[in-house]
Design a protein around this motif. Sequence first.
Motif, PDB file in Angstrom:
ATOM      1  N   TYR A 288       0.668  -1.174   0.021  1.00 56.37           N
ATOM      2  CA  TYR A 288       0.117  -0.028   0.006  1.00 56.37           C
ATOM      3  C   TYR A 288       0.898   1.281  -0.091  1.00 56.37           C
ATOM      4  O   TYR A 288       0.839   2.265  -0.666  1.00 56.37           O
ATOM      5  CB  TYR A 288      -0.777   0.072   1.064  1.00 56.37           C
ATOM      6  N   ASP A 289       1.957   1.210   0.749  1.00 60.37           N
ATOM      7  CA  ASP A 289       2.829   2.280   0.921  1.00 60.37           C
ATOM      8  C   ASP A 289       3.524   2.635  -0.553  1.00 60.37           C
ATOM      9  O   ASP A 289       3.741   3.920  -1.053  1.00 60.37           O
ATOM     10  CB  ASP A 289       4.008   2.239   1.837  1.00 60.37           C
ATOM     11  N   LYS A 290       3.758   1.551  -1.065  1.00 59.29           N
ATOM     12  CA  LYS A 290       4.456   1.736  -2.476  1.00 59.29           C
ATOM     13  C   LYS A 290       3.345   2.353  -3.599  1.00 59.29           C
ATOM     14  O   LYS A 290       3.867   3.101  -4.308  1.00 59.29           O
ATOM     15  CB  LYS A 290       5.022   0.394  -3.202  1.00 59.29           C
ATOM     16  N   VAL A 291       2.286   1.849  -3.603  1.00 56.40           N
ATOM     17  CA  VAL A 291       1.221   2.259  -4.315  1.00 56.40           C
ATOM     18  C   VAL A 291       0.963   3.852  -4.158  1.00 56.40           C
ATOM     19  O   VAL A 291       0.926   4.565  -5.029  1.00 56.40           O
ATOM     20  CB  VAL A 291      -0.072   1.510  -4.135  1.00 56.40           C
ATOM     21  N   PHE A 295       1.307   6.790  -6.694  1.00 56.82           N
ATOM     22  CA  PHE A 295       0.353   7.744  -7.206  1.00 56.82           C
ATOM     23  C   PHE A 295       0.650   9.237  -6.840  1.00 56.82           C
ATOM     24  O   PHE A 295       0.314  10.089  -7.661  1.00 56.82           O
ATOM     25  CB  PHE A 295      -1.057   7.305  -6.053  1.00 56.82           C
ATOM     26  N   ASP A 296       1.396   9.373  -5.901  1.00 55.42           N
ATOM     27  CA  ASP A 296       1.712  10.893  -5.630  1.00 55.42           C
ATOM     28  C   ASP A 296       2.601  11.395  -6.821  1.00 55.42           C
ATOM     29  O   ASP A 296       2.629  12.434  -7.087  1.00 55.42           O
ATOM     30  CB  ASP A 296       2.452  10.959  -4.163  1.00 55.42           C
ATOM     31  N   SER A 302       1.137  15.069 -13.322  1.00 59.61           N
ATOM     32  CA  SER A 302       0.050  15.447 -14.350  1.00 59.61           C
ATOM     33  C   SER A 302      -0.493  16.839 -13.585  1.00 59.61           C
ATOM     34  O   SER A 302      -1.500  17.191 -14.344  1.00 59.61           O
ATOM     35  CB  SER A 302      -1.182  14.454 -13.976  1.00 59.61           C
ATOM     36  N   GLY A 303       0.276  17.454 -12.989  1.00 59.19           N
ATOM     37  CA  GLY A 303      -0.088  18.970 -12.483  1.00 59.19           C
ATOM     38  C   GLY A 303      -1.490  18.714 -11.377  1.00 59.19           C
ATOM     39  O   GLY A 303      -2.347  19.622 -11.574  1.00 59.19           O
ATOM     40  N   ASN A 304      -1.262  17.595 -10.576  1.00 56.54           N
ATOM     41  CA  ASN A 304      -2.270  17.531  -9.580  1.00 56.54           C
ATOM     42  C   ASN A 304      -3.623  17.370 -10.338  1.00 56.54           C
ATOM     43  O   ASN A 304      -4.582  17.515  -9.569  1.00 56.54           O
ATOM     44  CB  ASN A 304      -2.543  18.800  -8.652  1.00 56.54           C
ATOM     45  N   THR A 305      -3.698  16.587 -11.557  1.00 60.18           N
ATOM     46  CA  THR A 305      -4.916  16.253 -12.128  1.00 60.18           C
ATOM     47  C   THR A 305      -5.018  14.624 -11.892  1.00 60.18           C
ATOM     48  O   THR A 305      -4.052  14.077 -12.336  1.00 60.18           O
ATOM     49  CB  THR A 305      -4.802  16.570 -13.590  1.00 60.18           C
ATOM     50  N   GLN A 306      -5.951  14.214 -11.214  1.00 58.25           N
ATOM     51  CA  GLN A 306      -6.399  12.799 -10.979  1.00 58.25           C
ATOM     52  C   GLN A 306      -6.683  11.980 -12.187  1.00 58.25           C
ATOM     53  O   GLN A 306      -7.527  12.401 -12.644  1.00 58.25           O
ATOM     54  CB  GLN A 306      -7.085  12.648 -10.014  1.00 58.25           C
ATOM     55  N   ILE A 307      -5.641  11.345 -12.882  1.00 53.05           N
ATOM     56  CA  ILE A 307      -5.766  10.382 -14.049  1.00 53.05           C
ATOM     57  C   ILE A 307      -5.888   8.841 -13.569  1.00 53.05           C
ATOM     58  O   ILE A 307      -6.230   8.281 -14.521  1.00 53.05           O
ATOM     59  CB  ILE A 307      -4.707  10.874 -14.754  1.00 53.05           C
ATOM     60  N   VAL A 308      -5.727   8.651 -12.502  1.00 54.12           N
ATOM     61  CA  VAL A 308      -5.788   7.461 -11.952  1.00 54.12           C
ATOM     62  C   VAL A 308      -6.506   7.256 -10.590  1.00 54.12           C
ATOM     63  O   VAL A 308      -6.622   8.319  -9.905  1.00 54.12           O
ATOM     64  CB  VAL A 308      -4.514   6.547 -11.797  1.00 54.12           C
TER      65      VAL A 308
END
Length: 383
Positions: A288-291, A295-296, A302-308
């Motif tokens: 979980y920590d790796k994921v 993600f971060d 992505s310029g703080n755009t959530q794509i996933v």
Amino acid sequence: QALHVNLYLRHPVKDGKNRILRASDFLTIYKADGLVKTIAAGINAPGPNRIRIKGLSGSLDAIIFATIFKIRPQDSIIVLQDREEAAYFQNDLQNLLERDILMFPMSYKRPYEYDEVENANILMRAEVLNRLANKVSVEIIVTYPEALSEKVINKRSLASNTFNVSKGEKLDVHFLEEFLHNYDFEKTDFVFEAGQFAVRGGIIDIFSFANEQPYRIELFGDEVDSIRSFEPGSQLSIGELQKVSIIPNVQTKLIHEERQSFLDFIAGQTKFWFKDLQLTSDIIQNSYDKVESSFDKILRESGNTQIVSRPAQLFEDGYSFLSKSEGFTLVEFGSRSAATTGQAYEWKSSAQPSFNKNFELLTENLYDQQLQGYSNFIAADMP
């Protein structure tokens, strides 16, 4: 030592003669053992219960599980420390119980590389979920921590995205084709991998993600006359079926469906066997920590755009897993235990010594054990 296919055991009985036992017959000796009966009673008592079995050597853990399962078959999940150990354990159980043992792997090719999925693993995971959602028999599932770190599609979404075909019922071929196209199944001349289908007159071949082999549906008019599973290489039938479920790729096609912990998906009366519960929790938390870290990084790039999807939507953390596991009967059989309460049982055993192909040492050992009152069992992969 690991058990092998077609395991037989030579057993010297009191009259001095030897006899050949199949591996499944070997379990009857353990079923008569008082300690095994006591452990089985503790596992099968109204729960949830915490049970610790200490002192197991070699493949004795597989033998004890198989024996207790023989005493009272129940849905069981065995969690080993890694994929390789899980595969060996699965092989042992298949030979001892002479039945299908399911493997529940992680979807990805390698731990922590969450951009590449393994189609074969997705297929096995979907088969497990389908078997659990459409219960027709008791199931044994072997798995490992990384596989449990991934959340699964919830039962409601799985059911709404599943197409069921039953023998004797009417089937609209055009509607089925539309369903398959909508879920990105590929129409081919012959199916050889999951996600493909073929239509030849009144014969429909479909390789669903719910089974390791494709299905062949034969129609008489618009009625399903027969359903068989078959081997795609030889095209030979494996077995006849009454009902099958057509499930799409739950990892990619249903990625936006709500996910839940695997422990929320399974029935509450399921029995859990852990080689090392604390290690399982630690690996799940590490995953979980790796994921979260990945993600971060994606979010920054992505310029703080959530794509996933966020990690919490797709993965379980170790603390949540430990908390949810407390609602099940847990059996720990490794070298260390996470339990501070519950019943502990000690099994007096030791690993087979190494003889290094020295038959004189082997003979001395067998003779010495016989003098001490032990029965010798010689396991071989050929009669």
